[in-house]
Design an enzyme around this catalytic site. Sequence first.
Site, mmCIF file in Angstrom:
data_model
loop_
_atom_site.group_PDB
_atom_site.id
_atom_site.type_symbol
_atom_site.label_atom_id
_atom_site.label_comp_id
_atom_site.label_asym_id
_atom_site.label_seq_id
_atom_site.Cartn_x
_atom_site.Cartn_y
_atom_site.Cartn_z
ATOM 1 N NE ARG A 285 58.136 64.883 55.462
ATOM 2 C CZ ARG A 285 56.940 65.296 54.653
ATOM 3 N NH1 ARG A 285 57.822 66.432 53.841
ATOM 4 N NH2 ARG A 285 55.806 64.892 54.248
ATOM 5 C CG HIS B 235 69.958 64.183 45.640
ATOM 6 N ND1 HIS B 235 71.758 63.788 45.109
ATOM 7 C CD2 HIS B 235 70.337 64.784 45.579
ATOM 8 C CE1 HIS B 235 72.349 64.288 45.913
ATOM 9 N NE2 HIS B 235 71.610 65.559 45.890
#
Length: 114
Positions: A29, A100
Amino acid sequence: MSETIFDKIIRREIPADIVHEDGEILAFRDIAAQAPTHVLFIPRRQIPTLNDLEEGDAPLVGKLVLAATRYAKAQGFSEDGYRLVINCNRHGGQSVYHLHLHLLAGRQMTWPPG
Ligand code: AMP
């Protein structure tokens, strides 16, 4: 190739809320969530930006996308929808130089992005 905070997360030197991992990918997260669900999918291997991808990385990029779409289905928001984003360098808004994929979900996204 300089280290980033994500390398420390991979090595478990700093904590992260990890939601998926396999041999090549880690997902956790985002610490500053921009949506009710905001998860980052990263390769374990240090690739700084999209510009550093090579021909042989195509399967890895595919696996990153598939890990995210699988997560979206498993969490039950794939039909409502979601957004996948990869920022590249300064104009793209990249702040961590370890490739990412952002998965954002749980609210209506707007377009164009800011
Ligand atoms: P980008 O701006 O595309 O490079 O995205 C980097 C993301 O990493 C941002 O959304 C940050 O909130 C997130 N981030 C930075 N440090 C951490 C951390 N320690 N744990 C989780 N997410 C982080």
